[in-house]
Design a protein around this motif. Structure first.
Motif, PDB file in Angstrom:
ATOM      1  N   HIS A  60      44.315  36.926  38.252  1.00 54.88           N
ATOM      2  CA  HIS A  60      43.048  37.158  37.830  1.00 54.88           C
ATOM      3  C   HIS A  60      42.654  38.602  37.749  1.00 54.88           C
ATOM      4  CE1 HIS A  60      38.818  36.413  36.405  1.00 54.88           C
ATOM      5  NE2 HIS A  60      38.411  37.251  37.279  1.00 54.88           N
ATOM      6  N   HIS A  62      41.012  42.097  35.059  1.00 48.68           N
ATOM      7  CA  HIS A  62      40.255  42.652  33.854  1.00 48.68           C
ATOM      8  C   HIS A  62      40.988  44.183  33.733  1.00 48.68           C
ATOM      9  CE1 HIS A  62      37.326  39.406  34.021  1.00 48.68           C
ATOM     10  NE2 HIS A  62      37.357  39.773  35.580  1.00 48.68           N
ATOM     11  N   HIS A 207      35.756  32.119  35.094  1.00 51.43           N
ATOM     12  CA  HIS A 207      35.129  32.415  36.378  1.00 51.43           C
ATOM     13  C   HIS A 207      34.479  31.054  36.701  1.00 51.43           C
ATOM     14  CE1 HIS A 207      35.192  36.658  34.532  1.00 51.43           C
ATOM     15  NE2 HIS A 207      35.351  37.023  35.932  1.00 51.43           N
ATOM     16  N   HIS A 244      37.958  32.521  41.546  1.00 49.53           N
ATOM     17  CA  HIS A 244      37.089  32.692  42.440  1.00 49.53           C
ATOM     18  C   HIS A 244      36.798  31.286  43.265  1.00 49.53           C
ATOM     19  CE1 HIS A 244      36.067  36.385  41.530  1.00 49.53           C
ATOM     20  NE2 HIS A 244      35.562  36.280  40.601  1.00 49.53           N
ATOM     21  N   ASP A 295      40.893  40.577  40.694  1.00 50.00           N
ATOM     22  CA  ASP A 295      39.736  40.683  39.968  1.00 50.00           C
ATOM     23  C   ASP A 295      39.780  42.176  39.170  1.00 50.00           C
ATOM     24  OD1 ASP A 295      37.548  40.130  38.455  1.00 50.00           O
ATOM     25  OD2 ASP A 295      36.247  39.543  40.270  1.00 50.00           O
TER      26      ASP A 295
HETATM   27 ZN   LIG Z   1      36.704  38.410  36.979  1.00 53.72          ZN
END
Ligand SMILES: [Zn+2]
Ligand SMILES: N[C@@H](CCSC[C@H]1O[C@@H](n2cnc3c(=O)[nH]cnc32)[C@H](O)[C@@H]1O)C(=O)O
Length: 423
Positions: A60, A62, A207, A244, A295
């Motif tokens: 996960h 970005h 998420h 998460h 993340d």
């Molecule tokens: Zn994220």
């Protein structure tokens, strides 16, 4: 194309056993792991004194958010997103996303990541960056409709456009993934549309249950937990990769296990945004597949999976006051095998027949000696900069610390320029 890695210490097979061996790669697969392989190869890498590990899977992130690193620290999730991150992201065009992604990819390659799952916008620019560097990627356009029908239609159009774009690229390392942002930013209609597409076998990332506020809000709106909501919409399947999973109860865990959903643990982000401590012990006990992710770099603030592994191990020991939770092998499994399982890849371990996605780490360094236990060193002592070579799908991405497909200095200059002019 064949590559022979000679004389390394291989972290071998499901058991992560350290064995002295050569590794022979043909095409995109590992074909032999044995001592003294005499085969001729197009490339020979001297791995003596070094450790060969399965490539790490960042389940996960970005990647273009490297541009926003350090821009808005020390805030809770919703304030961070609404007041700082989303306004900054409105300034990012295709060009900015491209250079931000390149920076993220270089950072990931340099810290041993061979595969990553990404959710952002201008994703064709991210795909272009991935082609240059050569990592394995699962790319999704982050859908946000906030209950607005016009916006939903636009998000669906963009998702379909991007899916077609990836199909037409025809690169086996670059995969499409559906990416509705979250239960609190996507309407049930939007999520139902995604669930329908997912039935065709397309992976989904989202998420989920990140903060206590999210669970409260979803319960107020729908009378269900976020997990129950997604389940009621048919969105929980073995192809679902949910980031998460911090605020989950035992019933949620049971649903996730039954539906064979993967939860991606992002400890640094959860700690930095003070979201909470995900119930790792409970999820593992319930039989949930737990993978690992960084993340984005604006909530971490780096993309170093070696550091993330150490954080998982330490966080859960101190939180449960039980040092046996999250031992080194378990954590390495989360960062490799569990990610591969989520993505349906025959990867994450070094063994004959598996994808040739691996990293070579220099262990002749003061903080990695003496070599009592290489797996322990990997989780507790190593850091990103120790990685020297990276191979993805049987192709050399990085050699002696240099990422071959890009001019790193140029990328560093570009993102500095973007910071000065755009952000
Ligand atoms: Zn994220
Ligand atoms: N189509 C959307 C783009 C969404 S991309 C995915 C989004 O996730 C955001 N994001 C990053 N990390 C997190 C997190 O931990 N929780 C929730 N959102 C996050 C990120 O800033 C980005 O805006 C739009 O039009 O704005």
């Amino acid at each position: 194309m064949s590559i022979l890695l000679r004389g390394g210490l291989v972290i071998y097979g499901e058991g992560f056993e350290p064995v002295r061996a050569d590794v022979l790669i043909e095409g995109d697969r590992i074909v032999r792991v044995a001592r003294g392989i005499s085969a001729e190869a197009d490339e020979v890498i001297d791995a003596s004194g070094r450790v060969i590990i399965p490539g790490l899977i960042n389940a996960h992130t970005h990647s273009p958010m490297t541009l926003l690193r350090g821009l808005a620290d020390d805030l809770p999730l919703m304030e961070w997103l609404q007041n700082y991150i989303w306004p900054a992201e409105r300034k990012l065009g295709r060009r900015e996303v491209y250079w931000g992604a390149l920076l993220g990819l270089i950072e990931m390659a340099k810290s041993g990541t061979t595969t990553f799952v990404d959710m952002y916008f201008h994703m064709d620019a991210v795909a272009e960056a991935v082609m240059k560097v050569g990592l394995r990627a699962f790319l999704g356009y982050g859908m946000v409709d906030l209950g607005n029908e016009e916006k939903r239609k636009a998000e669906i159009r963009e998702t379909e456009r991007f899916m077609k774009f990836i199909e037409e690229l025809g690169d086996r390392r670059i995969n499409f993934i559906l990416a509705p942002h979250a239960p609190y930013t996507c309407s049930p209609e939007c999520l139902r549309w995604v669930a329908e597409r997912a039935r065709e076998g397309i992976l989904v990332t989202i998420h989920l249950a990140e903060t206590r506020e999210e669970v409260k809000e979803i319960k107020e709106r729908y009378g269900m937990t976020p997990v129950q909501l997604l389940d009621s919409l048919g969105l929980l399947t073995p192809g679902t990769i949910a980031a998460h999973g911090v605020w989950l109860d035992e019933r949620d865990a049971k649903i996730l296990a039954t539906r064979e959903v993967t939860i991606v643990h992002c400890p640094a982000s959860n700690m930095k945004l003070a979201s909470g401590v995900m119930p790792l012990k409970m999820l593992l006990k319930a039989g949930v597949n737990v993978a690992l992710g960084t993340d984005g770099a604006a909530s971490n603030n780096n993309l170093d999976m070696l550091e993330e592994m150490k954080l998982v191990a330490l966080l859960h020991k101190v939180h449960t006051l039980d040092p046996t939770v999250a031992d080194a092998k378990m954590v390495l499994r989360m960062a490799t095998v569990h990610g591969a399982r989520a993505l349906g890849l025959k990867a994450g371990i070094i063994k004959e027949g598996y994808l040739a996605d691996l990293a070579v780490i220099d262990f002749r360094r003061p903080h990695l000696r003496p070599l009592n236990d290489p797996v322990s060193h990997l989780v507790y002592s190593a850091r990103g900069g120790d990685v020297e070579d990276l191979i993805v799908a049987g192709k050399i991405v990085m050699l002696d610390g240099e990422v071959l497909g890009v001019d790193e200095e140029k990328v560093l200059d570009k993102v500095e320029n973007i910071r000065e002019v755009v952000i």
